[in-house]
Design a protein around this motif. Structure first.
Motif, PDB file in Angstrom:
ATOM      1  N   ALA A 112      25.113 -15.300 -17.965  1.00  0.00           N
ATOM      2  CA  ALA A 112      25.432 -16.498 -18.747  1.00  0.00           C
ATOM      3  C   ALA A 112      24.318 -16.727 -19.766  1.00  0.00           C
ATOM      4  O   ALA A 112      23.163 -16.381 -19.509  1.00  0.00           O
ATOM      5  N   GLN A 126      22.706 -19.236 -20.597  1.00  0.00           N
ATOM      6  CA  GLN A 126      21.557 -20.025 -20.118  1.00  0.00           C
ATOM      7  C   GLN A 126      20.596 -19.159 -19.317  1.00  0.00           C
ATOM      8  O   GLN A 126      19.406 -19.444 -19.279  1.00  0.00           O
ATOM      9  N   THR A 164      16.718 -23.668 -18.209  1.00  0.00           N
ATOM     10  CA  THR A 164      16.085 -24.788 -17.510  1.00  0.00           C
ATOM     11  C   THR A 164      15.094 -24.297 -16.452  1.00  0.00           C
ATOM     12  O   THR A 164      14.710 -25.051 -15.562  1.00  0.00           O
ATOM     13  N   GLN A 172      13.422 -19.856 -10.706  1.00  0.00           N
ATOM     14  CA  GLN A 172      14.627 -19.753 -11.535  1.00  0.00           C
ATOM     15  C   GLN A 172      14.255 -19.349 -12.954  1.00  0.00           C
ATOM     16  O   GLN A 172      13.362 -19.917 -13.568  1.00  0.00           O
ATOM     17  N   VAL A 173      14.999 -18.367 -13.447  1.00  0.00           N
ATOM     18  CA  VAL A 173      14.793 -17.904 -14.823  1.00  0.00           C
ATOM     19  C   VAL A 173      15.920 -18.451 -15.695  1.00  0.00           C
ATOM     20  O   VAL A 173      17.072 -18.446 -15.276  1.00  0.00           O
ATOM     21  N   GLY A 174      15.595 -18.900 -16.889  1.00  0.00           N
ATOM     22  CA  GLY A 174      16.647 -19.339 -17.805  1.00  0.00           C
ATOM     23  C   GLY A 174      16.271 -20.577 -18.577  1.00  0.00           C
ATOM     24  O   GLY A 174      15.124 -21.021 -18.545  1.00  0.00           O
ATOM     25  N   ASP A 212      28.380  -2.368  -6.372  1.00  0.00           N
ATOM     26  CA  ASP A 212      27.998  -3.429  -5.429  1.00  0.00           C
ATOM     27  C   ASP A 212      26.463  -3.378  -5.238  1.00  0.00           C
ATOM     28  O   ASP A 212      25.941  -2.361  -4.766  1.00  0.00           O
ATOM     29  N   GLY A 221      25.070 -27.888 -23.933  1.00  0.00           N
ATOM     30  CA  GLY A 221      25.018 -27.263 -22.612  1.00  0.00           C
ATOM     31  C   GLY A 221      24.853 -25.763 -22.682  1.00  0.00           C
ATOM     32  O   GLY A 221      25.195 -25.060 -21.732  1.00  0.00           O
ATOM     33  N   SER A 280      25.773 -12.666 -13.672  1.00  0.00           N
ATOM     34  CA  SER A 280      26.841 -12.506 -14.665  1.00  0.00           C
ATOM     35  C   SER A 280      26.282 -12.367 -16.078  1.00  0.00           C
ATOM     36  O   SER A 280      26.877 -11.691 -16.914  1.00  0.00           O
ATOM     37  N   ALA A 285      22.489 -20.361 -10.138  1.00  0.00           N
ATOM     38  CA  ALA A 285      23.502 -20.297  -9.080  1.00  0.00           C
ATOM     39  C   ALA A 285      22.869 -19.792  -7.779  1.00  0.00           C
ATOM     40  O   ALA A 285      23.236 -20.238  -6.679  1.00  0.00           O
ATOM     41  N   ILE A 315      22.913  -4.622 -12.465  1.00  0.00           N
ATOM     42  CA  ILE A 315      23.844  -4.102 -11.451  1.00  0.00           C
ATOM     43  C   ILE A 315      24.893  -5.180 -11.228  1.00  0.00           C
ATOM     44  O   ILE A 315      24.558  -6.321 -10.864  1.00  0.00           O
ATOM     45  N   ASN A 316      26.144  -4.835 -11.459  1.00  0.00           N
ATOM     46  CA  ASN A 316      27.203  -5.832 -11.322  1.00  0.00           C
ATOM     47  C   ASN A 316      28.515  -5.106 -11.009  1.00  0.00           C
ATOM     48  O   ASN A 316      28.777  -4.027 -11.550  1.00  0.00           O
ATOM     49  N   THR A 317      29.345  -5.719 -10.168  1.00  0.00           N
ATOM     50  CA  THR A 317      30.630  -5.105  -9.813  1.00  0.00           C
ATOM     51  C   THR A 317      31.636  -5.199 -10.962  1.00  0.00           C
ATOM     52  O   THR A 317      32.587  -4.413 -11.018  1.00  0.00           O
ATOM     53  N   GLY A 331      21.383 -12.915  -8.455  1.00  0.00           N
ATOM     54  CA  GLY A 331      22.296 -14.007  -8.779  1.00  0.00           C
ATOM     55  C   GLY A 331      23.206 -14.324  -7.610  1.00  0.00           C
ATOM     56  O   GLY A 331      23.028 -13.814  -6.491  1.00  0.00           O
ATOM     57  N   TYR A 332      24.180 -15.146  -7.910  1.00  0.00           N
ATOM     58  CA  TYR A 332      25.134 -15.590  -6.894  1.00  0.00           C
ATOM     59  C   TYR A 332      25.888 -14.388  -6.296  1.00  0.00           C
ATOM     60  O   TYR A 332      26.282 -14.394  -5.139  1.00  0.00           O
ATOM     61  N   GLY A 333      26.030 -13.335  -7.110  1.00  0.00           N
ATOM     62  CA  GLY A 333      26.729 -12.135  -6.661  1.00  0.00           C
ATOM     63  C   GLY A 333      26.029 -11.394  -5.531  1.00  0.00           C
ATOM     64  O   GLY A 333      26.619 -10.489  -4.922  1.00  0.00           O
TER      65      GLY A 333
HETATM   66  C1  FAD Z   1      22.534 -26.996 -19.315  1.00  0.00           C
HETATM   67  C2  FAD Z   1      22.589 -25.795 -18.415  1.00  0.00           C
HETATM   68  C3  FAD Z   1      21.405 -25.168 -18.099  1.00  0.00           C
HETATM   69  C4  FAD Z   1      21.416 -24.033 -17.276  1.00  0.00           C
HETATM   70  N1  FAD Z   1      20.240 -23.423 -17.004  1.00  0.00           N
HETATM   71  C5  FAD Z   1      20.269 -22.265 -16.304  1.00  0.00           C
HETATM   72  C6  FAD Z   1      19.070 -21.527 -16.067  1.00  0.00           C
HETATM   73  O1  FAD Z   1      17.961 -21.941 -16.423  1.00  0.00           O
HETATM   74  N2  FAD Z   1      19.167 -20.360 -15.391  1.00  0.00           N
HETATM   75  C7  FAD Z   1      20.359 -19.842 -14.951  1.00  0.00           C
HETATM   76  O2  FAD Z   1      20.361 -18.764 -14.364  1.00  0.00           O
HETATM   77  N3  FAD Z   1      21.488 -20.538 -15.146  1.00  0.00           N
HETATM   78  C8  FAD Z   1      21.481 -21.723 -15.791  1.00  0.00           C
HETATM   79  N4  FAD Z   1      22.643 -22.402 -15.967  1.00  0.00           N
HETATM   80  C9  FAD Z   1      23.834 -21.936 -15.252  1.00  0.00           C
HETATM   81  C10 FAD Z   1      24.551 -20.797 -15.962  1.00  0.00           C
HETATM   82  O3  FAD Z   1      25.479 -21.324 -16.866  1.00  0.00           O
HETATM   83  C11 FAD Z   1      25.328 -19.914 -14.958  1.00  0.00           C
HETATM   84  O4  FAD Z   1      26.194 -20.729 -14.223  1.00  0.00           O
HETATM   85  C12 FAD Z   1      24.430 -19.148 -13.990  1.00  0.00           C
HETATM   86  O5  FAD Z   1      23.421 -18.446 -14.688  1.00  0.00           O
HETATM   87  C13 FAD Z   1      25.288 -18.163 -13.222  1.00  0.00           C
HETATM   88  O6  FAD Z   1      24.513 -17.552 -12.256  1.00  0.00           O
HETATM   89  P1  FAD Z   1      24.941 -16.158 -11.622  1.00  0.00           P
HETATM   90  O7  FAD Z   1      25.030 -15.138 -12.689  1.00  0.00           O
HETATM   91  O8  FAD Z   1      24.030 -15.935 -10.483  1.00  0.00           O
HETATM   92  O9  FAD Z   1      26.365 -16.480 -10.978  1.00  0.00           O
HETATM   93  P2  FAD Z   1      27.807 -16.106 -11.438  1.00  0.00           P
HETATM   94  O10 FAD Z   1      28.065 -16.533 -12.826  1.00  0.00           O
HETATM   95  O11 FAD Z   1      28.707 -16.631 -10.374  1.00  0.00           O
HETATM   96  O12 FAD Z   1      27.857 -14.528 -11.451  1.00  0.00           O
HETATM   97  C14 FAD Z   1      27.784 -13.735 -10.324  1.00  0.00           C
HETATM   98  C15 FAD Z   1      27.954 -12.302 -10.784  1.00  0.00           C
HETATM   99  O13 FAD Z   1      27.775 -11.434  -9.700  1.00  0.00           O
HETATM  100  C16 FAD Z   1      28.707 -10.385  -9.792  1.00  0.00           C
HETATM  101  N5  FAD Z   1      28.909  -9.877  -8.435  1.00  0.00           N
HETATM  102  C17 FAD Z   1      29.662 -10.399  -7.431  1.00  0.00           C
HETATM  103  N6  FAD Z   1      29.522  -9.662  -6.311  1.00  0.00           N
HETATM  104  C18 FAD Z   1      28.657  -8.662  -6.619  1.00  0.00           C
HETATM  105  C19 FAD Z   1      28.096  -7.588  -5.879  1.00  0.00           C
HETATM  106  N7  FAD Z   1      28.391  -7.416  -4.589  1.00  0.00           N
HETATM  107  N8  FAD Z   1      27.254  -6.756  -6.511  1.00  0.00           N
HETATM  108  C20 FAD Z   1      26.932  -6.907  -7.817  1.00  0.00           C
HETATM  109  N9  FAD Z   1      27.448  -7.922  -8.563  1.00  0.00           N
HETATM  110  C21 FAD Z   1      28.275  -8.797  -7.977  1.00  0.00           C
HETATM  111  C22 FAD Z   1      29.934 -11.015 -10.395  1.00  0.00           C
HETATM  112  O14 FAD Z   1      30.740 -10.028 -11.025  1.00  0.00           O
HETATM  113  C23 FAD Z   1      29.318 -11.997 -11.387  1.00  0.00           C
HETATM  114  O15 FAD Z   1      29.160 -11.393 -12.657  1.00  0.00           O
HETATM  115  C24 FAD Z   1      22.651 -23.541 -16.766  1.00  0.00           C
HETATM  116  C25 FAD Z   1      23.828 -24.194 -17.094  1.00  0.00           C
HETATM  117  C26 FAD Z   1      23.807 -25.297 -17.902  1.00  0.00           C
HETATM  118  C27 FAD Z   1      25.100 -25.972 -18.264  1.00  0.00           C
END
Ligand code: FAD
Length: 339
Positions: free
Chosen positions: A287, A289, A270, A266-268, A322, A151, A285, A254, A303-305, A226-228
């Motif tokens: 991650a 992946q 998968t 989507q970049v990563g 932010d 994973g 964040s 996310a 850019i991340n908090t 991202g989700y942030g």
């Molecule tokens: C088999 C497998 C394959 C996967 N393939 C992929 C893939 O291809 N691509 C991929 O992206 N993920 C993939 N994932 C998911 C991956 O593990 C992470 O869950 C995902 O990348 C997290 O996305 P994120 O960084 O948007 O969200 P989060 O991990 O939730 O991070 C959000 C970030 O935003 C920050 N934040 C919050 N509020 C703010 C703000 N106001 N301003 C600035 N920063 C802020 C937080 O501090 C945090 O660091 C895969 C997972 C698995 C298990």
């Protein structure tokens, strides 16, 4: 493993006489592996009217093109392609064979590996030549096949020491495209194709091809969220910035799951693998992946908090803050500069 052959083969995938970009990326990588092994790089091209494919194969470092041309092989079909590739590999026993991790490569490579009893690792993110010890035996010049495993929680280096032919598939965009200043070789070895009744169990009646809908893969600038980013309104800031500086918008899984962006951006691991000149990661964040798909970018701004977010280990410039507050400042600054 006992295989005196040190050659590296790349299966050059083509549609309507045009080669897939991933095949040139693999030839570029194959060139380095062949040089390290002291073997030849051979492009294996199958189809009909492949003059342009042959020319390009030399441009990307092939010493030789193994060419199987026949009207019946114009389009990829599982049975004839896997038979001719399997027979050729079984007969000539190259040390390494690389395929693109495309629909075609994913269909073809396992069949050929099974037929030739070769080792095969799917979706490698790096390939190297190296020595390894396994079950108290030492092996030299193995293909080290690097890919995320469990994973994406570990990066595994996989070897297939007992297999005389080592095979790997690699996704598009993972390996760097390195055209040679001048073509390396010019030797074309034509291999005859003799149709068999069993090749024609499947007939292709019609083909429908959907063109790629966005340019994220080839964009020099990618603005990713991202989700942030929190919500659609904040995500719209990424579109504003991208439009201003000539970039494409992408996102994490996310962000896709949250409905901020479509899955084809989507970049990563998968999703897409990109290597733009500039990647701006906002609310991501970092991650493993996600990083697997963007860490080869020339310059990365994050850019991340959270100052401890893993993305800061992968970036060249980090802004702790932010994104919803920082992005408008960046947009204003760029607007001012571009006046
Ligand atoms: C088999 C497998 C394959 C996967 N393939 C992929 C893939 O291809 N691509 C991929 O992206 N993920 C993939 N994932 C998911 C991956 O593990 C992470 O869950 C995902 O990348 C997290 O996305 P994120 O960084 O948007 O969200 P989060 O991990 O939730 O991070 C959000 C970030 O935003 C920050 N934040 C919050 N509020 C703010 C703000 N106001 N301003 C600035 N920063 C802020 C937080 O501090 C945090 O660091 C895969 C997972 C698995 C298990």
């Amino acid at each position: 493993m006992s295989n005196a052959n040190r050659d590296v083969w790349v299966f050059v995938e083509q549609r309507e006489g045009s080669a897939a970009e991933v095949s040139f990326e693999l030839l570029s990588k194959g060139r380095k592996l062949a040089d390290q092994l002291g073997g030849a790089l051979k492009a294996l091209a199958i189809g009909h009217e492949l003059d342009e494919v042959v020319r390009q194969a030399f441009r990307y470092g092939s010493d030789e093109v193994l060419l199987i041309e026949h009207e019946a092989l114009r389009d990829y079909r599982t049975l004839p392609y896997s038979r001719v590739v399997g027979d050729l590999i079984a007969e000539q026993q190259p040390r390494i064979v690389l395929f693109g991790a495309t629909f075609i490569g994913r269909d073809l490579a396992p069949r050929v590996a099974s037929f030739t009893r070769s080792g095969l690792t799917a979706d490698c993110t790096d390939l190297k030549i190296g020595d390894a010890s396994y079950l108290r035996r030492d092996y030299t010049d193995l293909l080290l096949q690097v890919r995320p495993a469990f994973g994406g929680n570990i990066i595994a280096t996989i070897i297939t020491p007992e297999a005389p032919v080592q095979m790997a598939t690699v996704r598009e965009g993972v390996m760097e495209l390195v055209p040679q200043p001048t073509p390396r070789g010019d030797r074309v070895t034509r291999i005859p194709y003799e149709p068999r009744a069993t090749d024609n169990v499947v007939t292709v009646l019609e083909r429908h091809r959907e063109e790629r809908r966005n340019k994220v893969k080839s964009a020099p600038i990618v603005v990713a969220g991202g989700y942030g980013m929190g919500n659609q309104k904040n995500f719209a800031l990424l579109h504003q910035l991208a439009a201003l500086i000539g970039g494409e918008v992408a996102g994490t899984r996310a962000a896709v799951d949250a409905g901020f962006i479509k899955a084809d951006r989507q970049v990563g691991q998968t999703g897409l693998t990109v290597r733009p000149k500039l990647y701006i990661a906002c609310g991501i964040s970092g991650a493993i992946q996600h990083r697997a798909g963007m860490q080869e970018s020339t310059r990365i701004i994050a850019i991340n908090t959270d100052a401890d977010a893993p993305i800061f280990d992968a970036c060249h410039y980090g802004i702790v803050g932010d994104a919803a507050a920082v992005l408008p400042l960046m947009i204003d600054a760029y607007r001012e500069r571009l006046k």
